[in-house]
Motif scaffolding. Sequence first.
Motif, PDB file in Angstrom:
ATOM      1  N   SER A  42      93.782 -23.098 -31.240  1.00  0.00           N
ATOM      2  CA  SER A  42      94.160 -23.332 -32.640  1.00  0.00           C
ATOM      3  C   SER A  42      93.242 -24.302 -33.373  1.00  0.00           C
ATOM      4  N   GLY A  43      92.297 -24.921 -32.664  1.00  0.00           N
ATOM      5  CA  GLY A  43      91.384 -25.838 -33.331  1.00  0.00           C
ATOM      6  C   GLY A  43      90.598 -25.147 -34.425  1.00  0.00           C
ATOM      7  N   GLU A  44      90.489 -25.779 -35.589  1.00  0.00           N
ATOM      8  CA  GLU A  44      89.832 -25.145 -36.730  1.00  0.00           C
ATOM      9  C   GLU A  44      88.308 -25.171 -36.637  1.00  0.00           C
ATOM     10  N   SER A  45      87.767 -26.144 -35.943  1.00  0.00           N
ATOM     11  CA  SER A  45      86.307 -26.257 -35.830  1.00  0.00           C
ATOM     12  C   SER A  45      85.900 -26.228 -34.359  1.00  0.00           C
ATOM     13  N   PRO A  46      84.622 -25.916 -34.071  1.00  0.00           N
ATOM     14  CA  PRO A  46      84.155 -25.948 -32.679  1.00  0.00           C
ATOM     15  C   PRO A  46      84.397 -27.305 -32.018  1.00  0.00           C
ATOM     16  N   GLY A  47      84.224 -28.391 -32.781  1.00  0.00           N
ATOM     17  CA  GLY A  47      84.448 -29.722 -32.226  1.00  0.00           C
ATOM     18  C   GLY A  47      85.897 -29.948 -31.846  1.00  0.00           C
ATOM     19  N   GLU A  48      86.835 -29.527 -32.702  1.00  0.00           N
ATOM     20  CA  GLU A  48      88.256 -29.682 -32.412  1.00  0.00           C
ATOM     21  C   GLU A  48      88.646 -28.862 -31.181  1.00  0.00           C
ATOM     22  N   ARG A  49      88.116 -27.644 -31.096  1.00  0.00           N
ATOM     23  CA  ARG A  49      88.441 -26.806 -29.943  1.00  0.00           C
ATOM     24  C   ARG A  49      87.861 -27.402 -28.664  1.00  0.00           C
ATOM     25  N   PHE A  50      86.662 -27.967 -28.758  1.00  0.00           N
ATOM     26  CA  PHE A  50      86.044 -28.524 -27.559  1.00  0.00           C
ATOM     27  C   PHE A  50      86.832 -29.729 -27.060  1.00  0.00           C
ATOM     28  N   GLN A 149      83.186 -24.687 -16.494  1.00  0.00           N
ATOM     29  CA  GLN A 149      83.255 -26.015 -15.907  1.00  0.00           C
ATOM     30  C   GLN A 149      83.393 -25.931 -14.386  1.00  0.00           C
ATOM     31  N   ASN A 150      83.111 -27.024 -13.720  1.00  0.00           N
ATOM     32  CA  ASN A 150      83.354 -27.138 -12.293  1.00  0.00           C
ATOM     33  C   ASN A 150      84.602 -27.995 -12.071  1.00  0.00           C
ATOM     34  N   SER A 151      84.902 -28.323 -10.823  1.00  0.00           N
ATOM     35  CA  SER A 151      86.088 -29.104 -10.483  1.00  0.00           C
ATOM     36  C   SER A 151      85.687 -30.415  -9.830  1.00  0.00           C
ATOM     37  N   PRO A 152      86.517 -31.464  -9.980  1.00  0.00           N
ATOM     38  CA  PRO A 152      86.248 -32.689  -9.228  1.00  0.00           C
ATOM     39  C   PRO A 152      86.534 -32.479  -7.747  1.00  0.00           C
ATOM     40  N   ASN A 153      86.121 -33.411  -6.917  1.00  0.00           N
ATOM     41  CA  ASN A 153      86.339 -33.337  -5.475  1.00  0.00           C
ATOM     42  C   ASN A 153      87.551 -34.165  -5.087  1.00  0.00           C
ATOM     43  N   LEU A 154      88.223 -33.745  -4.018  1.00  0.00           N
ATOM     44  CA  LEU A 154      89.382 -34.484  -3.515  1.00  0.00           C
ATOM     45  C   LEU A 154      88.925 -35.399  -2.384  1.00  0.00           C
ATOM     46  N   SER A 155      89.122 -36.693  -2.571  1.00  0.00           N
ATOM     47  CA  SER A 155      88.739 -37.689  -1.568  1.00  0.00           C
ATOM     48  C   SER A 155      89.993 -38.257  -0.917  1.00  0.00           C
ATOM     49  N   ILE A 156      90.074 -38.123   0.413  1.00  0.00           N
ATOM     50  CA  ILE A 156      91.201 -38.645   1.188  1.00  0.00           C
ATOM     51  C   ILE A 156      90.673 -39.795   2.037  1.00  0.00           C
ATOM     52  N   ARG A 157      91.146 -40.986   1.738  1.00  0.00           N
ATOM     53  CA  ARG A 157      90.635 -42.179   2.413  1.00  0.00           C
ATOM     54  C   ARG A 157      91.706 -42.759   3.341  1.00  0.00           C
ATOM     55  N   PHE A 158      91.286 -43.097   4.571  1.00  0.00           N
ATOM     56  CA  PHE A 158      92.209 -43.648   5.556  1.00  0.00           C
ATOM     57  C   PHE A 158      92.154 -45.178   5.597  1.00  0.00           C
ATOM     58  N   VAL A 167      87.619 -37.367  -7.400  1.00  0.00           N
ATOM     59  CA  VAL A 167      86.397 -38.112  -7.714  1.00  0.00           C
ATOM     60  C   VAL A 167      85.276 -37.131  -8.069  1.00  0.00           C
ATOM     61  N   GLY A 168      84.223 -37.676  -8.677  1.00  0.00           N
ATOM     62  CA  GLY A 168      83.038 -36.867  -8.947  1.00  0.00           C
ATOM     63  C   GLY A 168      82.865 -36.524 -10.414  1.00  0.00           C
ATOM     64  N   ASN A 169      81.830 -35.755 -10.682  1.00  0.00           N
ATOM     65  CA  ASN A 169      81.454 -35.389 -12.051  1.00  0.00           C
ATOM     66  C   ASN A 169      81.887 -33.960 -12.378  1.00  0.00           C
ATOM     67  N   VAL A 170      82.412 -33.786 -13.569  1.00  0.00           N
ATOM     68  CA  VAL A 170      82.767 -32.462 -14.093  1.00  0.00           C
ATOM     69  C   VAL A 170      81.959 -32.221 -15.361  1.00  0.00           C
ATOM     70  N   ILE A 171      81.279 -31.082 -15.405  1.00  0.00           N
ATOM     71  CA  ILE A 171      80.503 -30.690 -16.583  1.00  0.00           C
ATOM     72  C   ILE A 171      81.205 -29.514 -17.255  1.00  0.00           C
ATOM     73  N   ILE A 172      81.444 -29.629 -18.549  1.00  0.00           N
ATOM     74  CA  ILE A 172      82.038 -28.547 -19.343  1.00  0.00           C
ATOM     75  C   ILE A 172      81.001 -28.111 -20.373  1.00  0.00           C
ATOM     76  N   GLN A 173      80.740 -26.818 -20.451  1.00  0.00           N
ATOM     77  CA  GLN A 173      79.716 -26.322 -21.366  1.00  0.00           C
ATOM     78  C   GLN A 173      80.225 -25.113 -22.144  1.00  0.00           C
ATOM     79  N   CYS A 174      79.835 -25.036 -23.410  1.00  0.00           N
ATOM     80  CA  CYS A 174      80.096 -23.856 -24.230  1.00  0.00           C
ATOM     81  C   CYS A 174      78.764 -23.429 -24.842  1.00  0.00           C
ATOM     82  N   GLN A 175      78.213 -22.350 -24.326  1.00  0.00           N
ATOM     83  CA  GLN A 175      76.899 -21.893 -24.774  1.00  0.00           C
ATOM     84  C   GLN A 175      76.935 -21.463 -26.239  1.00  0.00           C
ATOM     85  N   LEU A 183      82.415 -35.516 -17.560  1.00  0.00           N
ATOM     86  CA  LEU A 183      83.540 -36.368 -17.175  1.00  0.00           C
ATOM     87  C   LEU A 183      83.264 -36.945 -15.798  1.00  0.00           C
ATOM     88  N   ILE A 184      83.505 -38.235 -15.637  1.00  0.00           N
ATOM     89  CA  ILE A 184      83.299 -38.899 -14.355  1.00  0.00           C
ATOM     90  C   ILE A 184      84.649 -39.412 -13.865  1.00  0.00           C
TER      91      ILE A 184
END
Length: 340
Positions: A42-50, A149-158, A167-175, A183-184
């Motif tokens: 429903s975003g009216e502009s590309p920026g709002e939708r992003f 986009q990709n997904s972050p990683n699941l870190s299980i610490r003992f 954790v990790g980096n997620v990149i979202i792109q709209c060509q 996102l970090i």
Amino acid sequence: MPGSDLTRFQLPPLFNLPKSQLQCYGEAAYSIGTDMLSRCNSGESPGERFIAVVAWSISTVRPAIFGVAPYNPVLGETHHVSCGDLNVLVEQVSHHPPVSALHATNEKENLELIWCHYPTPKFYGASVEAEVRGKRQLKLLNHGETYVQNSPNLSIRFLPRPGANWVGNVIIQCQETGLAAELIYRSSSFLRRKGNHRSVKGKIFESSSSKTLYEIDGNWDRTVRVKDVNNGKYTVIYNAREALSGLNTPMVKDPKEVWLSESAVVWSEVSQGILSKDWEKARQSKKAVEEKQRELLRERESKGETWIPKHFTVCHSKEGGWDSSPIQKWVPPAPIVVPL
């Protein structure tokens, strides 16, 4: 050994959640208190939708419970659920390696989700990190826009404090619009500083010029906001309490139409054993599910047959991983529904 691949490791039922990993993937798409997908449309502009897409992306990250894990889906297992006008179908399209494909459509909103996931958990002595490979696509068909986009990683610490975090980096792109976001995701440090716990930071920028348009900051289990770098204005784009509170459990609307491959059917006896704490029943039922899969594999090998997914075509991606495409244009309504 450190660095060991854990994809073939089987947990005893005592350490299982009474649900399949396929159900967890599906829940990330349909189990939400506010319709964030419609906001993307429903975003009216590309920026709002992003910005709306970034908020929706953050909403798919859910707290993980330390010490327990969902079932590893069996080959051909499915999860088919409807939530309002959104119909979601997930299928386990490969067993070794474990690859899951998701297709969700909303004909009313004219939008589509296509995901392909294959986690690769590895043991590192004091921790396990599951890299969730593959990509997610959100298609806003009314606007002719595809967000990848990709997904972050699941870190299980003992050690030193047990816990599970994304954790990790997620990149979202709209060509089509030329917009992108980074996102970090960070977990808490050893000192457990409150502000860093489950934090997410990042930016939205123009791909062509790398010009930053918005800065992103917050905690994905609380609130996340964006800052417009042009005027310094802050806006809350995601509130976890609003998005994830009051969620309803899916219910069977038409038992006769539920497929035998449905996750709840495949693992029903195991889940009953876990919920009643009858661990012997759970263990024997899980063993029966696994042995049936081995028997089907032996039958296919003896006949020289190759298993083919029912709902997706699967191929190796250009990046050397896996990719999937749905066979049907629209996911049909499911016999299992989420009450609204």
